[in-house]
Design a protein around this motif. Structure first.
Motif, PDB file in Angstrom:
ATOM      1  N   ASP A  51      36.399  62.009  40.485  1.00 49.78           N
ATOM      2  CA  ASP A  51      35.748  61.534  39.262  1.00 49.78           C
ATOM      3  C   ASP A  51      36.309  60.186  38.837  1.00 49.78           C
ATOM      4  N   VAL A  52      37.618  60.025  38.996  1.00 53.99           N
ATOM      5  CA  VAL A  52      38.317  58.816  38.554  1.00 53.99           C
ATOM      6  C   VAL A  52      39.275  58.365  39.647  1.00 53.99           C
ATOM      7  N   ILE A  53      39.350  57.049  39.847  1.00 53.72           N
ATOM      8  CA  ILE A  53      40.289  56.481  40.815  1.00 53.72           C
ATOM      9  C   ILE A  53      41.230  55.528  40.086  1.00 53.72           C
ATOM     10  N   LEU A  54      42.527  55.773  40.213  1.00 51.80           N
ATOM     11  CA  LEU A  54      43.541  54.844  39.723  1.00 51.80           C
ATOM     12  C   LEU A  54      43.933  53.961  40.904  1.00 51.80           C
ATOM     13  N   ARG A  81      34.614  56.570  38.647  1.00 55.62           N
ATOM     14  CA  ARG A  81      35.021  55.528  37.715  1.00 55.62           C
ATOM     15  C   ARG A  81      36.365  54.983  38.195  1.00 55.62           C
ATOM     16  N   VAL A  82      36.498  53.664  38.218  1.00 63.56           N
ATOM     17  CA  VAL A  82      37.702  53.025  38.736  1.00 63.56           C
ATOM     18  C   VAL A  82      38.515  52.425  37.596  1.00 63.56           C
ATOM     19  N   ILE A  83      39.791  52.758  37.561  1.00 63.84           N
ATOM     20  CA  ILE A  83      40.738  52.130  36.648  1.00 63.84           C
ATOM     21  C   ILE A  83      41.722  51.328  37.491  1.00 63.84           C
ATOM     22  N   ILE A  84      41.841  50.047  37.184  1.00 68.55           N
ATOM     23  CA  ILE A  84      42.741  49.171  37.925  1.00 68.55           C
ATOM     24  C   ILE A  84      44.145  49.262  37.349  1.00 68.55           C
ATOM     25  N   LEU A  85      45.139  49.415  38.230  1.00 63.57           N
ATOM     26  CA  LEU A  85      46.548  49.395  37.839  1.00 63.57           C
ATOM     27  C   LEU A  85      47.110  48.013  38.143  1.00 63.57           C
ATOM     28  N   THR A  86      47.744  47.392  37.159  1.00 64.07           N
ATOM     29  CA  THR A  86      48.151  46.013  37.372  1.00 64.07           C
ATOM     30  C   THR A  86      49.276  45.594  36.451  1.00 64.07           C
ATOM     31  N   THR A  87      49.784  44.393  36.697  1.00 61.20           N
ATOM     32  CA  THR A  87      50.579  43.636  35.743  1.00 61.20           C
ATOM     33  C   THR A  87      49.784  42.364  35.483  1.00 61.20           C
ATOM     34  N   PHE A  88      50.092  41.675  34.411  1.00 60.13           N
ATOM     35  CA  PHE A  88      49.307  40.486  34.092  1.00 60.13           C
ATOM     36  C   PHE A  88      49.642  39.291  34.969  1.00 60.13           C
ATOM     37  N   ASP A  89      50.520  39.477  35.951  1.00 57.86           N
ATOM     38  CA  ASP A  89      50.766  38.419  36.930  1.00 57.86           C
ATOM     39  C   ASP A  89      49.537  38.193  37.799  1.00 57.86           C
ATOM     40  N   LEU A  90      48.606  39.149  37.785  1.00 58.47           N
ATOM     41  CA  LEU A  90      47.456  39.094  38.689  1.00 58.47           C
ATOM     42  C   LEU A  90      46.138  39.108  37.909  1.00 58.47           C
ATOM     43  N   ASP A  91      46.108  38.414  36.774  1.00 57.18           N
ATOM     44  CA  ASP A  91      44.944  38.451  35.904  1.00 57.18           C
ATOM     45  C   ASP A  91      43.626  38.208  36.619  1.00 57.18           C
ATOM     46  N   ARG A  92      43.570  37.160  37.428  1.00 62.05           N
ATOM     47  CA  ARG A  92      42.281  36.768  37.995  1.00 62.05           C
ATOM     48  C   ARG A  92      41.710  37.852  38.890  1.00 62.05           C
TER      49      ARG A  92
END
Length: 232
Positions: A51-54, A81-92
Motif C-alpha cells: 500500500d505504501v513504499i518508504l 503510495r510513495v513516501i520519499i526518505l531524504t535529507t535536505f542535502d538532496l532537495d532537487r
C-alpha cells in the motif's frame, strides 16, 4: 480502511530499515518486504503490491527518483503510495520525485509517531505535507521554475475562494485546519480541494503545492488571494 497498511521499506542502510520496521511493527503496520536499492524496490513492489513504499532517494544501482517513476508507472505494482526518505542535502531529487507522483517525503530523523501517522495518511489517499518542509518546498520552487515545467497549470480556471484554498494547501494545512481557518465545514473544504485538483488535473495535494509554487502562479495567486507572504 480497517486493515493496517502493507509497507515496503527501501533503503541501503540496514539500521534505517531495522529501526523503521520496528517502529511500524509496534503500531501493527506490516512490513511486507525490504529493498537495499531502487532496482530491488521496483521488483519488490511488483511482487508484493504494498500500500505504501518508504523509499530512500539515494541508493546504489538505481536511485529513488528512477524507482519512483518505474513503480508508479507499472500497473503490476497496484498503485502504491510513495513516501520519499531524504535529507535536505538532496532537495532537487526530492522535488523531481514529487513531480513524478510521490505522495510526500520525510526526513530520516522523523519521530516514531510522525512516521506512523505519515504511512497511515498517505495510505488513505492524502498527501504528506508537513508545514515546515512545505515552506522549503515553496521557496525552492519559487526560485526554480524550470524544475516544475511538467506540472505547469493555468490558475485562471479557479475561483477566488479556490485560489485561497490552494494557497493554504501550499502551506501544508490539513482539511480540518483549512475548515477552521476559513470558517467552513470540513465537507465544504473537501469539495473545494477536490474541485481544485480536478480543474488543474492534479493527483493530490503535493502536486498542488508544486503548481502553486511556480513563479508565474505565485504572482497570480498573490493578486487573487494575497497569501505569498505567509508562505515564506
Amino acid at each position: 480502511m480497517t486493515d493496517p497498511p502493507r509497507v515496503l521499506l527501501a533503503d541501503d542502510q540496514t539500521l534505517v530499515r531495522t529501526g523503521f520496521r520496528m517502529i511500524l511493527g509496534a503500531d501493527g503496520i506490516d512490513v511486507v518486504a525490504e529493498a537495499t536499492n531502487g532496482a530491488e524496490a521496483v521488483e519488490a513492489a511488483r511482487r508484493t503490491r504494498p500500500d505504501v513504499i518508504l523509499l530512500d532517494i539515494r541508493m546504489p544501482e538505481m536511485d529513488g527518483l528512477e524507482a519512483t517513476r518505474r513503480i508508479l508507472a507499472a500497473p503490476q505494482a497496484g498503485g502504491p503510495r510513495v513516501i520519499i526518505l531524504t535529507t535536505f542535502d538532496l532537495d532537487r531529487y526530492v522535488y523531481a520525485a514529487l513531480s513524478a507522483g510521490a505522495s510526500g517525503f520525510l526526513l530520516k530523523d522523523v519521530t516514531p509517531e510522525y512516521l506512523v501517522a505519515a504511512v497511515r495518511t498517505v495510505r488513505t489517499g492524502d498527501a504528506l505535507l508537513a508545514p515546515a518542509i512545505t515552506r522549503r518546498l515553496v521557496q525552492r520552487f519559487a526560485r526554480r521554475g524550470s524544475d516544475t515545467a511538467s506540472l505547469h497549470r493555468d490558475l485562471a480556471s479557479l475561483t477566488p475562494r479556490e485560489l485561497e484554498v490552494l494557497g493554504l494547501l501550499a502551506r501544508g494545512l490539513s482539511n480540518a485546519e483549512l475548515a477552521t481557518r476559513l470558517h467552513l465545514a470540513e465537507t465544504t473544504v473537501k469539495t473545494h480541494v477536490a474541485r481544485i485538483l480536478a480543474k488543474l488535473g492534479l493527483r493530490d495535494r503535493v502536486q498542488a503545492v508544486i503548481v502553486a509554487s511556480q513563479p508565474t502562479n505565485l504572482a497570480v495567486s498573490v493578486g487573487a488571494a494575497g497569501w505569498l507572504t505567509a508562505l515564506v
